[in-house]
Design a protein around this motif. Structure first.
Motif, PDB file in Angstrom:
ATOM      1  N   VAL A   1      16.909 -15.725 -15.580  1.00  0.00           N
ATOM      2  CA  VAL A   1      17.010 -15.379 -17.048  1.00  0.00           C
ATOM      3  C   VAL A   1      18.086 -14.606 -17.110  1.00  0.00           C
ATOM      4  O   VAL A   1      18.927 -14.463 -18.170  1.00  0.00           O
ATOM      5  N   GLU A   2      18.574 -13.495 -16.191  1.00  0.00           N
ATOM      6  CA  GLU A   2      19.598 -12.690 -16.234  1.00  0.00           C
ATOM      7  C   GLU A   2      20.910 -13.660 -16.282  1.00  0.00           C
ATOM      8  O   GLU A   2      21.893 -13.228 -17.056  1.00  0.00           O
ATOM      9  N   PHE A   3      20.966 -14.374 -15.622  1.00  0.00           N
ATOM     10  CA  PHE A   3      22.198 -15.220 -15.544  1.00  0.00           C
ATOM     11  C   PHE A   3      21.945 -16.574 -16.231  1.00  0.00           C
ATOM     12  O   PHE A   3      21.548 -17.588 -15.469  1.00  0.00           O
ATOM     13  N   ASP A   4      22.236 -16.785 -17.616  1.00  0.00           N
ATOM     14  CA  ASP A   4      21.646 -17.794 -18.294  1.00  0.00           C
ATOM     15  C   ASP A   4      22.675 -18.690 -18.538  1.00  0.00           C
ATOM     16  O   ASP A   4      22.411 -19.725 -19.547  1.00  0.00           O
ATOM     17  N   GLY A   5      23.972 -18.776 -18.105  1.00  0.00           N
ATOM     18  CA  GLY A   5      24.991 -19.914 -18.083  1.00  0.00           C
ATOM     19  C   GLY A   5      25.869 -19.528 -19.499  1.00  0.00           C
ATOM     20  O   GLY A   5      26.759 -20.371 -19.497  1.00  0.00           O
ATOM     21  N   LEU A   6      25.510 -18.278 -19.953  1.00  0.00           N
ATOM     22  CA  LEU A   6      26.496 -18.189 -21.137  1.00  0.00           C
ATOM     23  C   LEU A   6      27.795 -17.098 -20.738  1.00  0.00           C
ATOM     24  O   LEU A   6      28.865 -17.028 -21.090  1.00  0.00           O
ATOM     25  N   ASP A   7      27.606 -16.843 -19.352  1.00  0.00           N
ATOM     26  CA  ASP A   7      28.675 -15.830 -18.992  1.00  0.00           C
ATOM     27  C   ASP A   7      30.003 -16.420 -18.735  1.00  0.00           C
ATOM     28  O   ASP A   7      31.037 -15.675 -19.198  1.00  0.00           O
ATOM     29  N   SER A   8      30.092 -17.794 -18.383  1.00  0.00           N
ATOM     30  CA  SER A   8      31.602 -18.191 -18.416  1.00  0.00           C
ATOM     31  C   SER A   8      32.266 -18.499 -19.836  1.00  0.00           C
ATOM     32  O   SER A   8      33.541 -18.538 -20.044  1.00  0.00           O
ATOM     33  N   HIS A   9      31.367 -18.287 -21.054  1.00  0.00           N
ATOM     34  CA  HIS A   9      31.746 -18.693 -22.002  1.00  0.00           C
ATOM     35  C   HIS A   9      32.260 -17.473 -23.016  1.00  0.00           C
ATOM     36  O   HIS A   9      32.192 -17.339 -24.148  1.00  0.00           O
ATOM     37  N   SER A  10      31.709 -16.141 -22.263  1.00  0.00           N
ATOM     38  CA  SER A  10      31.518 -14.944 -23.021  1.00  0.00           C
ATOM     39  C   SER A  10      32.839 -13.976 -22.792  1.00  0.00           C
ATOM     40  O   SER A  10      33.336 -14.070 -21.678  1.00  0.00           O
ATOM     41  N   GLU A  11      32.839 -13.107 -23.549  1.00  0.00           N
ATOM     42  CA  GLU A  11      34.051 -11.823 -23.388  1.00  0.00           C
ATOM     43  C   GLU A  11      32.961 -10.936 -22.519  1.00  0.00           C
ATOM     44  O   GLU A  11      31.959 -10.428 -23.084  1.00  0.00           O
ATOM     45  N   HIS A  12      33.543 -10.066 -21.386  1.00  0.00           N
ATOM     46  CA  HIS A  12      32.914  -9.241 -20.689  1.00  0.00           C
ATOM     47  C   HIS A  12      33.668  -7.962 -20.676  1.00  0.00           C
ATOM     48  O   HIS A  12      34.949  -7.978 -20.756  1.00  0.00           O
ATOM     49  N   VAL A  13      33.191  -6.936 -20.650  1.00  0.00           N
ATOM     50  CA  VAL A  13      33.610  -5.785 -20.537  1.00  0.00           C
ATOM     51  C   VAL A  13      32.915  -4.723 -19.118  1.00  0.00           C
ATOM     52  O   VAL A  13      31.759  -4.780 -19.021  1.00  0.00           O
ATOM     53  N   ILE A  14      33.612  -3.816 -18.779  1.00  0.00           N
ATOM     54  CA  ILE A  14      33.286  -3.072 -17.908  1.00  0.00           C
ATOM     55  C   ILE A  14      33.413  -1.528 -18.148  1.00  0.00           C
ATOM     56  O   ILE A  14      34.607  -1.338 -18.909  1.00  0.00           O
ATOM     57  N   ILE A  15      32.604  -0.703 -17.843  1.00  0.00           N
ATOM     58  CA  ILE A  15      32.686   0.762 -18.139  1.00  0.00           C
ATOM     59  C   ILE A  15      32.830   1.324 -16.940  1.00  0.00           C
ATOM     60  O   ILE A  15      31.971   1.187 -15.943  1.00  0.00           O
TER      61      ILE A  15
END
Length: 152
Positions: free
Chosen positions: A35-49
Motif C-alpha cells: 500500500v505504501e509503495f503503490d507505483g506512483l512514486d516514479s511519476h511523482s515529484e518528491h521532496v525531502i525535508i
C-alpha cells in the motif's frame, strides 16, 4: 528549529525516501508495504525535508493529478513548522506545474485543519489499509498559508 525542503529525484534518492517512509508508515503505523509503495512514486515529484544539521527528517510527494501524499516525518520532527514547510513546498510545486487544484486523502482527525486552510470534502469517507480517510480538494488559489514565508 529551522527546516529546509528540497525537490529530489526519485531515482537518485529512492533509498533515502523509502527508509523514511518505511520507518514512519510501515513500522510505526503498520501500513502494508504494497500500500505504501503503490507505483506512483516514479511519476511523482518528491521532496525531502532536513533539519538544522542537514539530516533528512521527512518526505512527501506530489502526484501528477495534484494529490499530495506520503508526507512522512520522523517522530521527533512532527510539529507544525515541519509539516507546514513540507505542505507549503508541495503546494508551491503544484502551482509551478500549472495545477489548479490539490488533493489530500487525510485521516479523519486531520480534516478540520485542512478545512481551515481552504480544503473541501470530496466524496465519502473511505478505508485505506484499515484507516478511515477523507479525500479533500483545494483550489491552489484558495490555499490560505503564505507559501513564501514557509519556503524561505
Amino acid at each position: 528549529m529551522n527546516y529546509h525542503v528540497d525537490r529530489v529525484n526519485w531515482y537518485q534518492t529512492q533509498k533515502q525516501l523509502k527508509q523514511i517512509r518505511e520507518r514512519v508508515f510501515v513500522y510505526e503505523f503498520h501500513m502494508p508495504m504494497e500500500v505504501e509503495f503503490d507505483g506512483l512514486d516514479s511519476h511523482s515529484e518528491h521532496v525531502i525535508i532536513s533539519d538544522d544539521q542537514h539530516e533528512p527528517v521527512g518526505t512527501g510527494r506530489l502526484c501528477p493529478d495534484g494529490l499530495i501524499s506520503r508526507i512522512a516525518l520522523l517522530q521527533a520532527h512532527r510539529n507544525r513548522s515541519a509539516y507546514s514547510s513540507l505542505l507549503n513546498y508541495l503546494v508551491h510545486l503544484a502551482k509551478e506545474k500549472g495545477l489548479h487544484d490539490i488533493y489530500v486523502n487525510c485521516v479523519l482527525q486531520e480534516v478540520p485543519s485542512f478545512v481551515e486552510n481552504g480544503f473541501l470534502k470530496q466524496g465519502c469517507v473511505f478505508m485505506e489499509a484499515g484507516i478511515p480517510r477523507q479525500k479533500l480538494k483545494c483550489p491552489i488559489s484558495s490555499f490560505k498559508t503564505d507559501l513564501f514565508t514557509m519556503l524561505h
